[in-house]
Motif scaffolding. Structure first.
Motif, PDB file in Angstrom:
ATOM      1  N   ILE A  16       0.851  -1.195   0.000  1.00  0.00           N
ATOM      2  CA  ILE A  16       0.000   0.000   0.000  1.00  0.00           C
ATOM      3  C   ILE A  16       0.884   1.241   0.000  1.00  0.00           C
ATOM      4  O   ILE A  16       1.714   1.417   0.899  1.00  0.00           O
ATOM      5  CB  ILE A  16      -0.918   0.029   1.236  1.00  0.00           C
ATOM      6  N   LEU A  17       0.690   2.097  -0.994  1.00  0.00           N
ATOM      7  CA  LEU A  17       1.459   3.339  -1.084  1.00  0.00           C
ATOM      8  C   LEU A  17       0.503   4.528  -1.131  1.00  0.00           C
ATOM      9  O   LEU A  17      -0.448   4.545  -1.923  1.00  0.00           O
ATOM     10  CB  LEU A  17       2.339   3.339  -2.323  1.00  0.00           C
ATOM     11  N   SER A  18       0.755   5.512  -0.294  1.00  0.00           N
ATOM     12  CA  SER A  18      -0.086   6.707  -0.263  1.00  0.00           C
ATOM     13  C   SER A  18       0.326   7.677  -1.352  1.00  0.00           C
ATOM     14  O   SER A  18       1.442   7.621  -1.883  1.00  0.00           O
ATOM     15  CB  SER A  18       0.021   7.389   1.102  1.00  0.00           C
ATOM     16  N   ALA A  19      -0.574   8.601  -1.670  1.00  0.00           N
ATOM     17  CA  ALA A  19      -0.245   9.663  -2.620  1.00  0.00           C
ATOM     18  C   ALA A  19       0.890  10.516  -2.077  1.00  0.00           C
ATOM     19  O   ALA A  19       1.778  10.945  -2.819  1.00  0.00           O
ATOM     20  CB  ALA A  19      -1.486  10.516  -2.887  1.00  0.00           C
ATOM     21  N   GLU A  20       0.905  10.725  -0.762  1.00  0.00           N
ATOM     22  CA  GLU A  20       1.969  11.505  -0.143  1.00  0.00           C
ATOM     23  C   GLU A  20       3.326  10.842  -0.344  1.00  0.00           C
ATOM     24  O   GLU A  20       4.324  11.513  -0.629  1.00  0.00           O
ATOM     25  CB  GLU A  20       1.695  11.665   1.353  1.00  0.00           C
ATOM     26  N   ALA A  21       3.371   9.520  -0.207  1.00  0.00           N
ATOM     27  CA  ALA A  21       4.640   8.805  -0.369  1.00  0.00           C
ATOM     28  C   ALA A  21       5.148   8.904  -1.799  1.00  0.00           C
ATOM     29  O   ALA A  21       6.345   9.135  -2.033  1.00  0.00           O
ATOM     30  CB  ALA A  21       4.468   7.335   0.030  1.00  0.00           C
TER      31      ALA A  21
ATOM     32  N   ILE B  53      19.971  -3.511   6.417  1.00  0.00           N
ATOM     33  CA  ILE B  53      19.683  -2.124   6.046  1.00  0.00           C
ATOM     34  C   ILE B  53      18.244  -1.790   6.408  1.00  0.00           C
ATOM     35  O   ILE B  53      17.313  -2.540   6.082  1.00  0.00           O
ATOM     36  CB  ILE B  53      19.881  -1.909   4.541  1.00  0.00           C
ATOM     37  N   ARG B  54      18.068  -0.654   7.093  1.00  0.00           N
ATOM     38  CA  ARG B  54      16.726  -0.155   7.388  1.00  0.00           C
ATOM     39  C   ARG B  54      16.600   1.259   6.840  1.00  0.00           C
ATOM     40  O   ARG B  54      17.570   2.023   6.830  1.00  0.00           O
ATOM     41  CB  ARG B  54      16.443  -0.187   8.891  1.00  0.00           C
ATOM     42  N   ILE B  55      15.395   1.594   6.411  1.00  0.00           N
ATOM     43  CA  ILE B  55      15.155   2.869   5.724  1.00  0.00           C
ATOM     44  C   ILE B  55      13.945   3.555   6.338  1.00  0.00           C
ATOM     45  O   ILE B  55      12.942   2.910   6.657  1.00  0.00           O
ATOM     46  CB  ILE B  55      14.920   2.639   4.216  1.00  0.00           C
ATOM     47  N   ALA B  56      14.037   4.892   6.475  1.00  0.00           N
ATOM     48  CA  ALA B  56      12.917   5.691   6.966  1.00  0.00           C
ATOM     49  C   ALA B  56      12.738   6.914   6.074  1.00  0.00           C
ATOM     50  O   ALA B  56      13.652   7.329   5.376  1.00  0.00           O
ATOM     51  CB  ALA B  56      13.154   6.122   8.415  1.00  0.00           C
ATOM     52  N   GLY B  57      11.526   7.467   6.093  1.00  0.00           N
ATOM     53  CA  GLY B  57      11.252   8.665   5.308  1.00  0.00           C
ATOM     54  C   GLY B  57       9.797   8.741   4.894  1.00  0.00           C
ATOM     55  O   GLY B  57       9.033   7.769   5.034  1.00  0.00           O
ATOM     56  N   ALA B  58       9.417   9.886   4.340  1.00  0.00           N
ATOM     57  CA  ALA B  58       8.021  10.109   3.937  1.00  0.00           C
ATOM     58  C   ALA B  58       7.605   9.250   2.759  1.00  0.00           C
ATOM     59  O   ALA B  58       6.416   9.150   2.449  1.00  0.00           O
ATOM     60  CB  ALA B  58       7.826  11.588   3.596  1.00  0.00           C
ATOM     61  N   HIS B  59       8.568   8.633   2.088  1.00  0.00           N
ATOM     62  CA  HIS B  59       8.303   7.831   0.897  1.00  0.00           C
ATOM     63  C   HIS B  59       7.910   6.401   1.220  1.00  0.00           C
ATOM     64  O   HIS B  59       7.563   5.633   0.314  1.00  0.00           O
ATOM     65  CB  HIS B  59       9.560   7.801   0.037  1.00  0.00           C
ATOM     66  N   LEU B  60       7.949   5.998   2.479  1.00  0.00           N
ATOM     67  CA  LEU B  60       7.687   4.609   2.835  1.00  0.00           C
ATOM     68  C   LEU B  60       6.237   4.207   2.583  1.00  0.00           C
ATOM     69  O   LEU B  60       5.315   5.022   2.700  1.00  0.00           O
ATOM     70  CB  LEU B  60       8.002   4.353   4.307  1.00  0.00           C
ATOM     71  N   ALA B  61       6.048   2.929   2.290  1.00  0.00           N
ATOM     72  CA  ALA B  61       4.706   2.379   2.116  1.00  0.00           C
ATOM     73  C   ALA B  61       3.958   2.395   3.438  1.00  0.00           C
ATOM     74  O   ALA B  61       4.556   2.411   4.528  1.00  0.00           O
ATOM     75  CB  ALA B  61       4.796   0.949   1.580  1.00  0.00           C
ATOM     76  N   THR B  62       2.636   2.360   3.349  1.00  0.00           N
ATOM     77  CA  THR B  62       1.788   2.293   4.532  1.00  0.00           C
ATOM     78  C   THR B  62       1.872   0.911   5.169  1.00  0.00           C
ATOM     79  O   THR B  62       1.796   0.763   6.386  1.00  0.00           O
ATOM     80  CB  THR B  62       0.329   2.607   4.152  1.00  0.00           C
ATOM     81  N   GLY B  63       2.021  -0.120   4.331  1.00  0.00           N
ATOM     82  CA  GLY B  63       2.092  -1.492   4.814  1.00  0.00           C
ATOM     83  C   GLY B  63       1.617  -2.456   3.760  1.00  0.00           C
ATOM     84  O   GLY B  63       1.664  -2.151   2.562  1.00  0.00           O
ATOM     85  N   TYR B  64       1.145  -3.630   4.207  1.00  0.00           N
ATOM     86  CA  TYR B  64       0.701  -4.677   3.296  1.00  0.00           C
ATOM     87  C   TYR B  64      -0.806  -4.888   3.427  1.00  0.00           C
ATOM     88  O   TYR B  64      -1.347  -4.964   4.541  1.00  0.00           O
ATOM     89  CB  TYR B  64       1.427  -5.984   3.597  1.00  0.00           C
TER      90      TYR B  64
END
Length: 373
Positions: free
Chosen positions: A61-66, A219-230
């Motif tokens: 799931i990807l938001s428009a914001e991401a 490796i772990r990643i954070a940021g506004a581009h991340l998916a909401t989940g599954y």
């Protein structure tokens, strides 16, 4: 919000539907038919069915914001202009090509039909001459263009006309990168996934707003581009996107790597792409990188198989033409770079290496093929 199914194999359908999705008004289900009750959070843009190369398909799931955050960070790093879509529109890389063009106010050019060097040249010719040109490719496509460019200057001219050629989806062999540089192509290696809104690390450097950390080698990643989940899998979402004490969500990539003091990233492999051969842990990613350094085997795939003597062993799979001398070169190079226990057990030549629609090798299909008597 209710999902609206779109044929991810039809780039025009995705192009027509994506503007409403980027407004968060009409979320799209790409590559699958949503089940009754498949509701998504407000602001969702797309739900993407992953390739499932590991044999476990997921719906991200990807938001428009991401998506907007990812597109804006890309434009800030490499510039904005008109994109040509040479990848499947139903995968994150294809979605982002369309989205970047739309957000830059320019409709993308769609490559018609199957990817060939000639189709690439024709599509390039339809791009505007007054805008910077961009394209995303997987390594196999780049190789096709470089092979054709050796005897067709028109293909080379098309390739070098792009301000930036993003190359991702899988590791880019050093031999192929060198060929691209010598041809004059301006390539940028990308790292990311559907869960990170597409490529978020360019040539080892994270895009603005992207945070990296290494936890236990992962490796772990954070940021506004991340998916909401599954979609429909709260447990997997919680496991893959843990929050730290400050409430920051991180995506656990499953990749191993090193984050340097300057913040740059070097990816070394997959945590789960390891076999135990004769009691020794062998990273198939390291073996494959060593094999790719041998001219003629830049696109070979290394997979693990059961072995009566060693428990597990690695097998090198490639398509013709293959010279007999390459087998000894494989054994020697892997032994020198990794150690004798990592040497592959055999070299298998198949008429054609099976590929996923995303452009990655279908490793699960290869494993099944090798297991068959």
């Amino acid at each position: 919000m209710r999902l609206h199914p779109i044929d991810g194999g039809d780039p025009r359908a995705v192009l027509e539907a994506l503007p409403a999705a980027l407004d968060g008004a009409r979320p799209l289900a790409l590559g699958f038919a949503p089940e009754p009750g498949n509701e998504v959070p407000d602001g969702t843009a797309v739900v993407i069915a992953t390739s499932g190369s590991s044999g476990i398909p997921k719906r991200v799931i990807l938001s428009a914001e991401a998506l907007r955050a990812s597109a804006a960070a890309t434009a800030q790093r490499i510039g904005a202009g008109q994109w040509m879509l040479a990848l499947p529109a139903g995968y994150i890389a294809g979605v982002q090509v369309i989205g970047r063009s739309l957000l830059a106010g320019r409709a993308p050019v769609l490559l018609e039909g199957r990817f060939t060097a000639e189709a690439f040249r024709r599509a390039t010719g339809r791009l505007r001459s007054d805008a910077d040109r961009y394209v995303s490719l997987v390594p196999a496509q780049l190789s096709t263009l470089l092979d054709a460019a050796e005897h067709d200057p028109g293909i080379r001219d098309a390739l070098v006309s792009y301000r930036t050629v993003l190359v991702g989806g899988q590791a880019l062999p050093a031999v192929l990168a060198r060929r691209a540089h010598e041809a004059g192509a301006r390539i940028v290696r990308t790292y990311g996934s559907s869960e990170t809104g597409g490529g978020c690390v360019y040539d080892g450097v994270p895009l603005d707003g992207v945070r990296l950390q290494e936890v236990g080698g992962e490796i772990r990643i954070a940021g506004a581009h991340l998916a909401t989940g599954y979609l429909g899998d709260a447990a997997l979402t919680a496991s893959a996107f843990p929050a730290d004490e400050a409430g920051v969500r991180w995506y656990r990539t499953g990749d191993t790597g090193v984050v340097s003091d300057d913040g740059s990233l070097r990816v070394t492999g997959r945590i789960d792409n390891v076999i135990v051969s004769g009691g020794v842990n062998v990273s198939l990613d390291r073996v494959e990188r060593a094999v790719h350094g041998i001219p003629g085997l830049e696109h070979a795939v290394v997979v693990g198989v059961p072995d009566e003597r060693w428990g597990e062993a690695s097998v090198v799979v490639t398509a013709p033409p293959v010279h007999e001398s390459l087998w000894e070169a494989v054994r020697e190079r892997v032994a020198d770079e990794i150690g004798r226990p990592a040497r592959p057990s055999r070299l298998v030549v198949v008429p054609e290496v099976p590929m996923l629609a995303s452009g990655k090798p279908d490793r699960e299909a290869l494993r099944r093929m090798l297991r068959e008597p």
